[in-house]
Motif scaffolding. Structure first.
Motif, PDB file in Angstrom:
ATOM      1  N   SER A 177       0.821  -1.256  -0.174  1.00  0.00           N
ATOM      2  CA  SER A 177      -0.084  -0.024  -0.149  1.00  0.00           C
ATOM      3  C   SER A 177       0.917   1.306  -0.132  1.00  0.00           C
ATOM      4  CB  SER A 177      -0.972   0.128   1.093  1.00  0.00           C
ATOM      5  OG  SER A 177      -0.314   0.026   2.405  1.00  0.00           O
ATOM      6  N   HIS A 178       2.100   1.100   0.441  1.00  0.00           N
ATOM      7  CA  HIS A 178       2.806   2.531   0.538  1.00  0.00           C
ATOM      8  C   HIS A 178       3.259   2.752  -0.916  1.00  0.00           C
ATOM      9  CE1 HIS A 178       5.495  -1.019   0.291  1.00  0.00           C
ATOM     10  NE2 HIS A 178       6.357  -0.261   0.003  1.00  0.00           N
ATOM     11  N   ASN A 179       3.134   2.044  -1.784  1.00  0.00           N
ATOM     12  CA  ASN A 179       3.501   2.305  -3.004  1.00  0.00           C
ATOM     13  C   ASN A 179       2.424   2.818  -3.933  1.00  0.00           C
ATOM     14  OD1 ASN A 179       6.099   1.311  -3.287  1.00  0.00           O
ATOM     15  ND2 ASN A 179       5.339  -0.891  -3.114  1.00  0.00           N
ATOM     16  N   PHE A 180       1.171   3.189  -3.393  1.00  0.00           N
ATOM     17  CA  PHE A 180       0.075   3.829  -3.924  1.00  0.00           C
ATOM     18  C   PHE A 180      -0.516   4.749  -2.994  1.00  0.00           C
ATOM     19  CE2 PHE A 180       0.535  -0.742  -5.095  1.00  0.00           C
ATOM     20  CZ  PHE A 180       0.363  -0.468  -6.770  1.00  0.00           C
ATOM     21  N   ILE A 181       0.298   6.004  -2.699  1.00  0.00           N
ATOM     22  CA  ILE A 181      -0.121   6.565  -1.741  1.00  0.00           C
ATOM     23  C   ILE A 181      -1.121   8.049  -2.242  1.00  0.00           C
ATOM     24  CG2 ILE A 181       1.611   6.424  -0.210  1.00  0.00           C
ATOM     25  CD1 ILE A 181       3.070   9.108  -1.361  1.00  0.00           C
ATOM     26  N   ASP A 182      -1.168   8.197  -3.536  1.00  0.00           N
ATOM     27  CA  ASP A 182      -1.856   9.008  -4.086  1.00  0.00           C
ATOM     28  C   ASP A 182      -2.796   8.638  -5.142  1.00  0.00           C
ATOM     29  OD1 ASP A 182      -1.162  11.153  -2.405  1.00  0.00           O
ATOM     30  OD2 ASP A 182       0.522  11.682  -3.748  1.00  0.00           O
ATOM     31  N   ARG A 183      -4.026   8.676  -5.133  1.00  0.00           N
ATOM     32  CA  ARG A 183      -5.025   8.301  -6.041  1.00  0.00           C
ATOM     33  C   ARG A 183      -5.456   9.275  -6.939  1.00  0.00           C
ATOM     34  NH1 ARG A 183      -3.932   5.778  -1.932  1.00  0.00           N
ATOM     35  NH2 ARG A 183      -4.526   3.718  -0.993  1.00  0.00           N
ATOM     36  N   VAL A 184      -5.795   8.752  -8.230  1.00  0.00           N
ATOM     37  CA  VAL A 184      -6.289   9.369  -9.089  1.00  0.00           C
ATOM     38  C   VAL A 184      -7.753  10.305  -8.986  1.00  0.00           C
ATOM     39  CG1 VAL A 184      -7.058   9.748 -11.824  1.00  0.00           C
ATOM     40  CG2 VAL A 184      -4.972   8.148 -10.915  1.00  0.00           C
ATOM     41  N   VAL A 185      -8.228   9.427  -8.454  1.00  0.00           N
ATOM     42  CA  VAL A 185     -10.000   9.742  -8.273  1.00  0.00           C
ATOM     43  C   VAL A 185      -9.733  10.434  -6.773  1.00  0.00           C
ATOM     44  CG1 VAL A 185     -12.166   9.303  -7.750  1.00  0.00           C
ATOM     45  CG2 VAL A 185     -10.750   8.267  -9.731  1.00  0.00           C
ATOM     46  N   ARG A 186     -10.607  11.617  -6.446  1.00  0.00           N
ATOM     47  CA  ARG A 186     -10.774  12.127  -5.165  1.00  0.00           C
ATOM     48  C   ARG A 186     -12.182  12.423  -4.799  1.00  0.00           C
ATOM     49  NH1 ARG A 186      -6.134  13.651  -7.395  1.00  0.00           N
ATOM     50  NH2 ARG A 186      -4.260  13.847  -6.463  1.00  0.00           N
ATOM     51  N   ALA A 187     -12.293  12.567  -3.700  1.00  0.00           N
ATOM     52  CA  ALA A 187     -13.452  12.809  -3.146  1.00  0.00           C
ATOM     53  C   ALA A 187     -13.618  14.052  -2.392  1.00  0.00           C
ATOM     54  CB  ALA A 187     -14.162  11.513  -2.222  1.00  0.00           C
ATOM     55  N   ASP A 188     -14.618  14.886  -2.579  1.00  0.00           N
ATOM     56  CA  ASP A 188     -14.573  16.133  -1.784  1.00  0.00           C
ATOM     57  C   ASP A 188     -15.295  15.943  -0.431  1.00  0.00           C
ATOM     58  OD1 ASP A 188     -14.944  18.669  -0.942  1.00  0.00           O
ATOM     59  OD2 ASP A 188     -15.839  19.526  -2.630  1.00  0.00           O
ATOM     60  N   GLU A 189     -14.562  16.560   0.546  1.00  0.00           N
ATOM     61  CA  GLU A 189     -14.749  16.015   2.076  1.00  0.00           C
ATOM     62  C   GLU A 189     -15.825  16.939   2.191  1.00  0.00           C
ATOM     63  OE1 GLU A 189     -12.940  15.597   6.223  1.00  0.00           O
ATOM     64  OE2 GLU A 189     -11.738  16.301   4.777  1.00  0.00           O
ATOM     65  N   LYS A 190     -16.264  18.277   1.479  1.00  0.00           N
ATOM     66  CA  LYS A 190     -17.443  18.834   1.877  1.00  0.00           C
ATOM     67  C   LYS A 190     -18.696  18.270   1.176  1.00  0.00           C
ATOM     68  CE  LYS A 190     -14.728  23.019   2.043  1.00  0.00           C
ATOM     69  NZ  LYS A 190     -14.293  24.493   1.193  1.00  0.00           N
TER      70      LYS A 190
ATOM     71  N   MET B 240     -17.151   9.487   2.185  1.00  0.00           N
ATOM     72  CA  MET B 240     -16.338   8.744   1.053  1.00  0.00           C
ATOM     73  C   MET B 240     -14.970   9.293   0.853  1.00  0.00           C
ATOM     74  SD  MET B 240     -16.488   6.667  -1.616  1.00  0.00           S
ATOM     75  CE  MET B 240     -18.324   6.393  -2.055  1.00  0.00           C
ATOM     76  N   ALA B 241     -14.899  10.679   1.278  1.00  0.00           N
ATOM     77  CA  ALA B 241     -13.446  11.117   1.498  1.00  0.00           C
ATOM     78  C   ALA B 241     -12.612  10.462   2.466  1.00  0.00           C
ATOM     79  CB  ALA B 241     -13.692  12.764   1.801  1.00  0.00           C
ATOM     80  N   LYS B 242     -13.080  10.040   3.388  1.00  0.00           N
ATOM     81  CA  LYS B 242     -12.274   9.010   4.438  1.00  0.00           C
ATOM     82  C   LYS B 242     -11.966   7.587   3.819  1.00  0.00           C
ATOM     83  CE  LYS B 242     -13.202  12.207   8.185  1.00  0.00           C
ATOM     84  NZ  LYS B 242     -12.784  13.262   7.580  1.00  0.00           N
ATOM     85  N   CYS B 243     -12.744   7.192   2.763  1.00  0.00           N
ATOM     86  CA  CYS B 243     -12.521   5.860   2.236  1.00  0.00           C
ATOM     87  C   CYS B 243     -11.032   5.778   1.785  1.00  0.00           C
ATOM     88  CB  CYS B 243     -13.246   5.705   1.254  1.00  0.00           C
ATOM     89  SG  CYS B 243     -13.205   3.950   0.363  1.00  0.00           S
ATOM     90  N   VAL B 244     -10.399   4.515   2.067  1.00  0.00           N
ATOM     91  CA  VAL B 244      -8.859   4.372   1.506  1.00  0.00           C
ATOM     92  C   VAL B 244      -8.693   4.518   0.251  1.00  0.00           C
ATOM     93  CG1 VAL B 244      -9.148   1.930   1.083  1.00  0.00           C
ATOM     94  CG2 VAL B 244      -7.063   3.081   2.048  1.00  0.00           C
ATOM     95  N   ALA B 245      -9.692   4.279  -0.605  1.00  0.00           N
ATOM     96  CA  ALA B 245      -9.381   4.472  -2.192  1.00  0.00           C
ATOM     97  C   ALA B 245      -9.398   5.960  -2.475  1.00  0.00           C
ATOM     98  CB  ALA B 245     -10.471   3.672  -2.926  1.00  0.00           C
ATOM     99  N   PHE B 246      -9.941   6.914  -1.799  1.00  0.00           N
ATOM    100  CA  PHE B 246      -9.867   8.229  -2.080  1.00  0.00           C
ATOM    101  C   PHE B 246      -8.820   9.058  -1.309  1.00  0.00           C
ATOM    102  CE2 PHE B 246     -13.905   6.646  -3.153  1.00  0.00           C
ATOM    103  CZ  PHE B 246     -14.113   6.858  -4.630  1.00  0.00           C
ATOM    104  N   LEU B 247      -8.026   8.517  -0.369  1.00  0.00           N
ATOM    105  CA  LEU B 247      -7.239   9.095   0.570  1.00  0.00           C
ATOM    106  C   LEU B 247      -5.896   9.913  -0.161  1.00  0.00           C
ATOM    107  CD1 LEU B 247      -7.335   7.241   3.790  1.00  0.00           C
ATOM    108  CD2 LEU B 247      -8.304   9.224   3.250  1.00  0.00           C
ATOM    109  N   LYS B 248      -5.479  11.076   0.262  1.00  0.00           N
ATOM    110  CA  LYS B 248      -4.341  11.530  -0.334  1.00  0.00           C
ATOM    111  C   LYS B 248      -3.237  11.610   0.568  1.00  0.00           C
ATOM    112  CE  LYS B 248      -2.656  15.466  -3.218  1.00  0.00           C
ATOM    113  NZ  LYS B 248      -2.160  14.752  -4.279  1.00  0.00           N
ATOM    114  N   GLY B 249      -2.215  10.954   0.196  1.00  0.00           N
ATOM    115  CA  GLY B 249      -1.037  11.049   1.128  1.00  0.00           C
ATOM    116  C   GLY B 249      -1.098   9.946   2.014  1.00  0.00           C
TER     117      GLY B 249
END
Length: 105
Positions: free
Chosen positions: A78-91, A96-105
């Protein structure tokens, strides 16, 4: 829109033949199916393989079907995949913004 279409072939990975502009997402783009049903079809047709390459427009994407390989990717690598292409807006969608598939960093 076809510049990456040799990507999986060069790596020797089985892949679905793409078409210009949409890759393998023609039916999804034309709203004949949704992405979930498309991926289910890919999975059903390639169960004998541990993974298969597809193209989302001109971007290569790997569909991993082997459960041990999925486990290794999600846990050990997982450390090799730290930034995802798709992002979820926390607002808009805080859960969904806290889902591991959408986390940044």
């Amino acid at each position: 829109m076809v510049r990456n279409f040799n990507f999986w072939k060069k790596l020797g990975i089985p892949y679905l033949k793409p078409i210009p502009f949409v890759g393998n997402l023609k039916d999804t783009v034309l709203q004949k199916t949704n992405i979930g049903l498309f991926l289910k079809k890919v999975y059903d047709e390639n169960q004998d393989k541990p993974y298969v390459g597809i193209f989302c427009f001109d971007q290569p994407c790997l569909v991993v079907m082997d459960l041990e390989l999925v486990k290794n990717i999600l846990i050990k690598d997982s450390h090799n995949f730290i930034d995802r292409v798709v992002r979820a807006d926390e607002k808009v969608d805080p859960l969904m913004a806290k889902c591991v598939a959408f986390l940044k960093g």
